[in-house]
Each structure stands twice: as structure tokens, then as C-alpha cells.
Design an enzyme around this catalytic site. Structure first.
Site, short mmCIF file in Angstrom:
data_model
loop_
_atom_site.label_atom_id
_atom_site.label_comp_id
_atom_site.label_asym_id
_atom_site.label_seq_id
_atom_site.Cartn_x
_atom_site.Cartn_y
_atom_site.Cartn_z
CG HIS A 61 71.28 61.16 110.86
ND1 HIS A 61 72.31 59.76 111.20
CD2 HIS A 61 70.36 60.84 110.02
CE1 HIS A 61 71.40 59.03 110.78
NE2 HIS A 61 70.37 59.24 109.93
CG ASP A 63 69.96 58.73 106.44
OD1 ASP A 63 69.89 57.95 107.42
OD2 ASP A 63 69.19 59.54 106.55
CG ASP A 185 67.64 57.90 111.68
OD1 ASP A 185 66.44 58.38 112.20
OD2 ASP A 185 67.68 57.92 110.47
CG HIS A 435 69.48 53.61 110.07
ND1 HIS A 435 70.83 54.22 110.11
CD2 HIS A 435 68.83 54.68 109.66
CE1 HIS A 435 70.94 55.56 110.03
NE2 HIS A 435 69.45 55.86 109.77
#
Length: 993
Positions: A61, A63, A185, A435
Site C-alpha cells: 500500500h 500512499d 485505506d 486519501h
């Protein structure tokens, strides 16, 4: 729909269109024609029908900015903040996938993959293509980023998904097309996102975060996998999406993390060594698998084997996963009924589909999200309100940039002002949807970097816009952009005695819009493009504006007038100062009895200076309306919970907000163009109540900050509207700017709520509007950015405007939400607008839908000093005629030299308007004034599949099907029909007239 010239629709023409559009669409003929038998669902490992199949999904994951900037994350810079380097992850994973053909990996964030791909050699690129073609490397989600779901506008989400998916299409063809949406997420999940994903052709959605009470009930009833019906208006199954809630967020089961940053023991399988642990690992894994299977519905379960920025040294993960699969499956010889395999979310989804079961149906959304009794993630609905507004303005500017690139053609990209481009801003806006970007949950230096990227992108677009307007108008005079008009700063208008204003309208309907220009004269002549005089007034700049702009401008006055602009076009206005004009009269002290125009009347309480009523003069409606400002004292933890308020979490320490002042100091001024009541509540809160002559909405321009914290108390500032509308504790908010959802205090449609935070637990995201209504009255509030809000009392609506907090909330960001800047070192000042309209509920949408679109896609003003050339074209429209009020032109952008991407949307829900909630038919050949449409092919929403080739898995809901809505067929090959809430996407082959 596939059309070429006037030929009838037929499948044989699809081949011709593929040839026409192959370069533009990124789907070469050879990739289209090959049978993709080794990627996607065909690449899945076999499973065992009589066993529990455990799908191990290796993933990372990544970001697109959070604790570090996008660049820092990609290169592995600033590891003192967080050890993370995306380029090394992709290097390492590709190397390890080649070592064992059974291994699988999924990748999500195209923004990072795009950067990495550009740096690779042709041989590495060919190797990666082979891994993708064989299904060993699979893309999921595939947007430029994994967007936030609460604070993003649907138009920007669609754009960023299109950007990422187009790159995958062009690079890998059909094997690069994701089949699963992967939102592991984001902090709560919006219904409109599910609707968009369904229309983009995804077969399913998986996410990790769901309210702890909701999860507990779903685990008990085996409802963690469901069918989400994400629209009340679209015909099922158009917006139906299978949705799965992952078992461990997006982390591996406890004890099975083998990244270099993990502390779990590796599998030690040499029996000659003392620390041999295979038996222990196998037994712990079997226990974890069987425990997980007890709360899911089929004999298939999924385990996410990875986490934040993992797989930088992928051999650690894969070596242990290889062993885990081998040793667990070896137990089948001893009677074990567990089968472990490398898998992907799409392979897991395929097995759920094959189970041929019925699934629980969900029709609401997943807001608000709480991970424990006092931990509601509702603060980020408002966090970083200045960045939220800047992102919204930039989205509007990007649409203008895209449109003018089409309308002006090649001259837009290379003209008298240099080389311009829209791509830089498109990518910056796409990153901003992440996000941890527009959500406001990043570190301060990262937020600054997002804003810097947006500003840089807009500079590139300004060149393109200037070139375009020069080409369309025939005038190459320099264009000036004034991006600080909200605080009355524009050097040109402040100093010039004669200038022109070009007003570009990106909407497909005519626009009427008030503008305010900073000036130092006291009287001006304003004329429109035809030379007709325009009623204008000069008013003094307010004290609060002078304070907020500080040394960035010197105008003493503002010139106010109403402009009109044609659809998808511009109009020009000329302004010249009148010499020897008399001085202005200062505003009067004290509140007036009321202000009104031909549509609205507003009254004020003479004792407090506050609003007291609002009337619609056309419909003869009147409601009591009071409005004031309050602040919640941010919790620093107490005996119940140590949870504090922070960037993510909203947790006031009391259910009663503190009023900033019960009385406002008031000044007023009334002119033929605008009437204003200027209110001061404290040194850090002021407001202008403003009513323009031609407006059906009352404007509340609020200025809040710097929030004082010398008392050591964090503050969360709200404005509250109290009315006599009988709401029964029900109110309505929008989902990502589109469909409206009903909200009820202390209630969840899906489960029996045990409310533990009476304020934060009732907050919802407001992306563009919210309303209160009863049988007679509807009060709608249109916001200029995403904000959090609630209705905590009958007839009341509160909206959070600004937050300043002194403690971190322990969700990873590691710093308090305590914004300051060079201009405001003592704390950030934020200014914004709320627009209020009062209507009958049956017709309210006819007002607030177009009003919300005008606020989101606001007109762009450009300025030219002195006179324009006498032959300049002063007005222009890119449409032959305005589109009907129900239709919004969502996307109009250049795809390649001969092709244009067009999205048309019906912007009304099926129930909300007697006038506009009906199908509308548009003729594509009669749409544009400067373009001939030669060919058209319809695409899915994200423009990465032909619409007629898009196939979904079919899922059966447990409860009775909603009756199918009436079907409408397009009346001809060139005429397209839009049903309520429908978006249709077309690739047009065009030539210039």
C-alpha cells in the site's frame, strides 16, 4: 454505440472504429485481437472444492503522499520520517516474480508505477509486459491514486481514474485493465464511489475500513461480503457492485508479517537447527485460517500479505510465503482441509462468483467510520479547509483548460504566450484526490507540496488558456490572472484606469454571475460585449478583508457587477474609471430591518444583529432562520478514552458548543447591485451576509481565524443555522457532489447503533450541499468546498468551517493539525462562502442542482490592460445551443489530434424534480459550433473499455429485486438519451469547421 459518418450501428463497424481510434484509445489492433487466455481470471491458480481455500494476496500500500511527499516516497528520500522507497519495491517485486511462476503480486497506484516505468530499459519493460500478460503482476484499482471518498468531488475522481486507467490501457492492453476496485485505506466509503466503480466496469470492490459496530454485526451474521446497490435512480444492476470487507484491514494475520520492517520470526525449516518452527507456524496459520472462515460465507477466504510500503526487499516475503504454502498444503496428506495458494483479489472474487450464492443488499453508505467507541473519523471532513478550497478551484480551472484546448485546437498548446499544456495540472489534480491529500490528513510539509504541485500545474494551464483565448478572440494582448480575488487582490484592476474582463463559462448553460474587482477609484463605467452599459456599484472594502489580505493588495474599494456568459464560451466586459467621481459613503452602523431583492427577503434581529428570517418572495414562503458561530473544545483525552481530536478524529469534550458571541457588531450598505450586512463576532470571526440583485440565493461569506490557542485549547469552529422547519431529526447530504442521501440522528440503516459520541458520531461529509426539509419548506445550503456537518436538533444544520488542534490523534501522521503560514504565522485564516436557498421541496432541486454546479465549476476571469484590438471577437460559444437544464457537460477534453473525450450527465435524481427528472435526448452532431462530429463510439465511465464490450459478473441479492425501471433506447445513431443520474462517455472523431 458505434457510429461512423451516417452509417447505422453495427458490430462490423467496431473494427473500423478500433482502427480510427487505436492510437487515441491506446488499444492497438494486435492487442485487441489476441485472446488473453493467460491474464485476468484465466491466470488464477486452481482451487479445491472440498477444502477451505486461502487466497494469499501479496501487495503493497503506497500512499501518494502522506508523511512524505510523492517525490520523497518514490525515491526513498527522508527515511528519517518514514522508511519507504517505491522505486525499490517495484524493482524488487519484478525480480522476485521471475524466480517462481506461481508467485503473484498486485499493484494499485498508477502515479508511482508511471514514474517507475519511464525509468526502465526496454528489456525490463518487455519483461514486465510478460508478467502482466501471464497474470503474475496484476493491476487493481488502477487510478492515478487511491482517492479519498468523503472529500472528493465526483468529477475529479472520474478524471484521476481515467488518467491512470488510460496509461495502463496504452501500456499493457486488455491484460492491464483492472477488474477489481481496491480501496483498502480510505476512512469510510461513499455510495457514489461504488456507483462510479460499477459504471467503470469493475466486477467488485474490496476495502479494509468499516465501522467497528458494523463489522461486529457483519461478522456474526457472515455479511462481510455483500451487494451494494449504489444508486436510487440508475436501473439495477447498472450501479450494483459486489463489495467485500477484508479481514485484517489490509495487513497480514497477526504473526505472519515477513517484510524487512516486520518483527515476526521467519519460517525456519532446517530440522537440524534448534529453532526449527515449521510445526508452530503451520498450526498458527491453520488456526488463523479456520477462525477467519467462521465469519465468511464460502469456503474461500482472502489474506492480504503486505502493508504500507512493504516489499522493498521482496525476497523476504516471497521466500517465507513459498514455504508457508508448501508446508501448510503438505498437511493435506494428514487430513488437513486447508488449501493455500498465491492469488489476487480478482481470482478470489471469481471464486465467490462461482459459489452462486445470494448476498445481502446494501443501499446506504459507510459513513461515518469509527474504529472504537470514541474514535470517529469525522474530523477530516473539514481538516485543512484552505487546501480543500484550493483543490476545488483548481478542479474548475482544469475543466476550463481542457475545454479551451479542444475549442482552440493546436493553437492552444503553441501560441503567442509559449508552450502550454493541460497534462501537468491533470496529474497534479489526480494526486490531490489521494486519501491523504484533499482529506487533510497529511503532514504540513506534504500539504504544502500538494498545493505547490497544483499551483505549478495551473501555471502551465494559464499559458494554454491565454493561447486559446488569443486564438478564439483574435487578440494576442497579454492576459492577467488574479487568483486572490476572494480577498480583493488583483494588481491590474487596483492600478489600471481602463481594462477588460473576459468571463469564461465552462458550463453548458448560460451563466449569470456576480463579480467583485478590487479598485481604488470611486466610480466606473462598465459595458458588455455589445457596448451596452452594465449596472455597477463601488463599495468600500470591508475591514475584515483588509485584515486578511494584509500587505498583498492596496485596493480601498470593490467594483461589483453582474456578468453573463454563454455556454461553453466567454464574454467580454470593459471597465473604465470615471474622473473626478465623488467619494463613497461609508457603510452604516447597525443592522437594517431587512434586505431583499425580487426573489428573497432577509430580516435581522435589531438587538443582536443576527439573521432572524428568510423568505422566498416568489413562492411566498417564510421560515425563521437564525445563524451564529460556535466552537467545540477539542478533547485531549479523558477517563473514558485517551482519544484526542486531530487531523482524522473529531472528538469534542462536550456536547454543547461554545458560542463565540451572542451579538454581532454590524455595518450595512445597500446599492442597486448588492446589499451587504457586515457582521463581526470576535477578532477572529466575521461574516458578510450578501444579497445580489439577480440572485435566488443568499450568500454568507465567512472569515475565520487565526483560531486563538493561548488558552491551550484546540478549537473546532462551526456555523449553525437554526430554523422552524420540522425535520424529525432528519437531514440530507450529497455523496461526492451527486446523489443526495438521507441522514438521521443516532441512526444507521444497516445496524442498531449504540451511540457513544453524540456529536462526532452524527457528522457526515458535505461535499457540495446539504438540506433540511419538511412538507412545505426546504432550506438548502451549498458549500464551496468539502466540509463536515450534522443536524443535532430539529430544524438545525451545523457545518464545521475550521479546525486548529494542539495534539496528534494517534493515527500515524505524528503532528497536530495546527496550520500557520508565512503570511499568518499566528495561525491560518480561512475564508469561504455558503449559499442558502429556500424552496418548496418538490422544486428545490431545480434551484440547488445548477447552483451547486456553478459553485464547483466557477467562471474563470482573465484581465487585459487598456483597449483590446478593434477586431477582437468579444463573445464566443463552443455550443450551437445551450444544453437543457438537466444535462451537465462533465468532460470535454482532447484525446488525440483527431479525437475528443465527451461525457454528458443527467444531473437530477429520478425523484427530485417534476420538471427535470425525466430522460433527455441530445444530438451529438448538433452539439458544437466549431467542430464537426464524424464518428462516435461509446465507452464506459472511465474510458478504458468500449461500452458494448463491458461485461459484469452477475450477483443475486438476498432481498427481493427492485422493480426494473423503464428502458429507453437512443432514438437514432447520433441522438443519445440520458436518464436521471446517468453519465455517458463518448470518444468523438472530429474535424474543425
Amino acid at each position: 454505440m458505434s457510429v461512423c459518418n451516417m452509417a447505422a450501428r453495427s458490430r462490423c463497424l467496431a473494427v473500423a472504429l478500433l482502427f480510427i481510434f487505436s492510437g487515441a484509445f491506446g488499444l492497438p489492433i494486435n492487442q485487441q485481437e489476441k485472446d488473453p487466455t493467460t491474464c485476468g481470471y484465466q491466470s488464477c491458480h486452481s482451487t479445491k472444492a472440498n477444502m477451505l481455500n486461502v487466497h494469499l494476496v501479496p501487495h503493497t500500500h503506497d500512499d501518494v503522499g502522506w508523511l512524505k511527499t510523492v517525490d520523497q516516497y518514490f525515491y526513498g528520500d527522508r527515511n528519517d520520517i518514514q522508511h519507504a522507497g517505491v522505486q525499490y519495491i517495484l524493482d524488487s517485486v519484478v525480480d522476485q516474480l521471475l524466480k517462481n511462476p506461481d508467485r503473484r503480486f498486485i499493484y494499485v497506484e498508477t502515479a508511482f508505477f508511471y514514474r517507475w516505468w519511464k525509468q526502465q530499459s526496454s528489456s525490463t519493460q518487455q519483461t514486465v509486459r510478460q508478467l502482466v500478460d501471464e497474470g503474475r503482476l496484476e493491476f487493481v484499482n488502477g487510478g492515478w491514486c487511491m482517492s479519498d471518498e468523503a472529500t472528493t468531488h465526483y468529477s475529479a475522481v472520474i478524471d484521476q481514474m481515467t488518467l491512470g486507467l488510460r496509461f495502463l490501457n496504452e501500456t499493457f492492453g486488455v491484460c492491464g485493465r483492472p477488474r477489481v476496485a481496491w480501496h483498502i485505506d480510505p476512512f469510510g466509503h461513499a455510495r457514489e464511489h461504488a456507483s462510479m466503480f460499477a459504471q467503470m466496469g469493475y466486477d467488485g470492490l474490496f476495502f479494509g475500513r468499516v465501522d467497528y459496530q458494523d463489522r461486529g454485526r457483519r461478522m456474526a451474521e457472515k455479511e462481510q461480503e455483500l451487494l451494494w446497490r449504489a444508486s436510487e435512480s440508475l436501473t439495477p444492476p447498472m450501479a450494483d457492485l459486489f463489495t467485500g470487507i477484508l479481514p485484517n484491514g489490509y495487513n497480514p494475520p497477526e504473526g505472519f508479517c515477513w517484510d524487512q520492517l516486520c518483527s515476526d520470526a521467519p519460517i525456519r525449516d532446517d530440522p537440524d537447527l534448534d529453532d526449527y518452527n515449521v510445526d508452530d507456524v503451520v498450526q498458527r496459520f491453520l488456526h488463523a485460517a479456520n477462525s477467519q472462515a467462521m465469519v465468511y460465507k464460502t469456503n474461500h477466504i482472502i489474506m492480504t500479505m503486505g502493508s504500507d510500503f512493504q516489499y522493498e526487499n521482496a525476497i523476504l516475503w516471497y521466500k517465507n510465503l513459498d514455504k508457508l504454502i508448501h508446508y501448510v498444503n503438505a498437511q493435506q496428506a494428514n487430513g488437513s482441509m486447508v488449501n493455500v495458494l498465491y492469488s489476487t483479489p480478482s481470482c478470489y472474487l471469481q471464486e465467490l462468483h462461482r459459489a452462486n450464492l445470494t448476498w445481502p443488499l446494501k443501499e446506504d453508505d459507510f459513513f461515518p467510520y469509527a474504529d472504537d467507541a470514541h474514535n470517529f473519523w469525522t474530523g477530516y471532513f473539514t481538516s485543512r479547509p484552505a487546501l480543500k478550497r484550493y483543490e476545488r478551484i483548481t478542479n474548475s480551472n482544469l475543466q476550463t483548460c481542457n475545454q479551451l484546448e479542444v475549442l482552440a485546437g493546436p493553437a492552444s498548446r503553441k501560441g503567442p504566450f509559449g508552450k502550454g499544456d493541460s497534462e501537468t495540472l491533470r496529474k497534479a489534480m489526480a494526486v490531490a484526490q489521494h486519501h491523504d491529500a484533499v482529506s487533510g490528513t497529511e503532514k504540513q510539509h506534504v500539504a504544502n507540496n500538494y498545493a505547490k504541485m497544483l499551483a505549478n500545474g495551473w501555471q502551465h494551464c494559464q499559458v494554454l488558456v491565454s493561447n486559446s483565448l488569443a486564438s478564439l478572440s483574435g487578440s494576442s494582448a497579454e492576459r492577467i490572472y488574479c487568483d486572490n480575488l476572494n480577498i480583493s487582490v488583483c494588481p491590474l484592476t487596483e492600478s489600471s484606469k481602463k481594462f477588460s474582463v473576459s468571463v469564461y463559462n465552462s458550463l453548458a448553460q448560460p451563466l449569470s454571475w456576480p463579480i467583485r474587482l478590487p479598485v481604488n477609484g470611486t466610480a466606473y463605467r462598465v459595458a458588455d460585449a455589445k457596448g451596452k452599459p452594465v449596472d455597477s456599484q463601488v463599495v468600500p472594502v470591508s475591514r475584515s478583508t483588509q485584515e486578511v489580505r494584509r500587505n498583498r493588495g492596496f485596493a480601498m474599494n470593490e467594483l461589483v457587477f453582474q456578468v453573463q456568459a454563454p455556454p461553453l464560451g466567454y464574454s467580454t466586459y470593459f471597465v473604465s474609471a470615471i474622473q473626478d467621481a465623488p467619494p463613497l459613503f461609508p457603510p452604516r452602523s447597525g443592522a437594517p430591518t431587512g434586505i431583499q431583492n425580487k426573489y428573497l427577503k432577509v430580516t435581522f434581529d435589531p438587538d443582536t444583529g443576527l439573521l432572524s428570517s428568510l423568505s422566498n418572495l416568489e413562492t411566498k414562503q417564510t421560515i425563521k432562520l437564525t445563524q451564529n458561530f460556535y466552537w467545540y473544545n477539542a478533547s485531549v483525552g479523558n477517563s473514558e478514552s485517551s482519544q484526542t481530536s486531530g487531523a482524522y478524529i473529531f472528538r469534542p469534550n462536550s456536547s454543547t458548543p461554545i458560542v463565540i458571541s451572542k451579538v454581532a457588531k454590524v455595518q450595512s450598505l445597500q446599492t442597486s447591485v448588492v446589499q451587504e450586512v457586515r457582521q463581526w463576532f470576535s477578532p477572529w470571526v466575521s461574516q458578510v451576509v450578501r444579497l445580489y440583485a439577480d440572485s435566488k440565493a443568499l450568500e454568507l461569506e465567512w472569515t475565520v481565524g487565526p483560531l486563538p490557542v493561548l488558552d491551550k485549547r484546540g478549537k473546532e469552529v462551526i456555523t449553525r443555522l437554526d430554523t422552524d422547519i420540522k425535520t424529525s431529526e432528519i437531514f440530507y447530504t450529497d455523496s461526492n457532489g451527486r446523489e443526495m442521501l438521507q441522514r438521521r440522528k443516532d441512526f444507521r440503516p444497516t445496524w442498531q447503533l449504540k451511540q457513544t459520541e453524540p456529536i462526532a458520531g452524527n457528522y457526515y461529509p458535505i461535499n457540495s450541499r446539504a438540506f433540511l426539509k419538511d412538507d412545505m419548506n426546504q432550506l438548502t445550503v451549498v458549500t464551496d468546498r468539502s466540509q463536515g456537518g450534522s443536524s443535532l436538533q430539529n430544524g438545525s444544520l451545523e457545518i464545521m468551517l475550521h479546525r486548529r488542534l494542539l495534539y496528534d490523534d494517534y493515527r500515524g501522521v505524528g503532528e497536530p493539525l495546527n496550520e500557520a503560514s508565512e503570511i499568518f504565522p499566528e495561525g491560518l485564516v480561512v475564508r469561504g462562502r455558503l449559499l442558502l436557498s429556500l424552496d418548496h421541496p418538490a422544486s428545490a432541486a431545480d434551484t440547488h442542482r445548477p447552483l451547486a454546479q456553478q459553485v464547483v465549476f466557477q467562471p474563470l476571469l482573465t484581465f487585459t490592460d487598456g483597449d483590446l484590438s478593434p477586431n477582437a471577437r468579444l463573445e464566443f460559444s463552443g455550443l450551437q445551443a445551450a444544453l437543457p437544464p438537466a444535462v451537465h457537460l462533465l468532460t470535454f477534453s482532447q484525446w488525440d489530434e483527431e479525437s475528443v473525450l465527451l461525457r454528458l450527465e443527467h444531473q437530477f435524481q429520478s425523484w427530485e424534480s417534476k420538471v427535470n427528472s425525466h430522460p433527455v435526448t441530445i444530438n451529438l452532431q448538433k452539439l458544437f459550433s466549431t467542430l464537426d462530429v464524424l464518428g462516435v463510439s461509446e465507452l464506459n465511465l472511465s474510458a478504458n473499455q468500449w461500452k458494448d464490450e463491458m461485461k459484469h459478473f452477475s450477483w443475486a441479492p438476498q432481498k427481493e429485486e427492485t422493480p426494473m425501471l423503464k428502458q429507453f433506447e437512443d432514438p437514432s445513431v447520433w441522438e443519445v438519451t440520458l436518464r436521471p443520474m446517468e453519465i455517458r462517455t463518448f470518444l468523438l472523431r472530429v474535424s474543425r469547421k
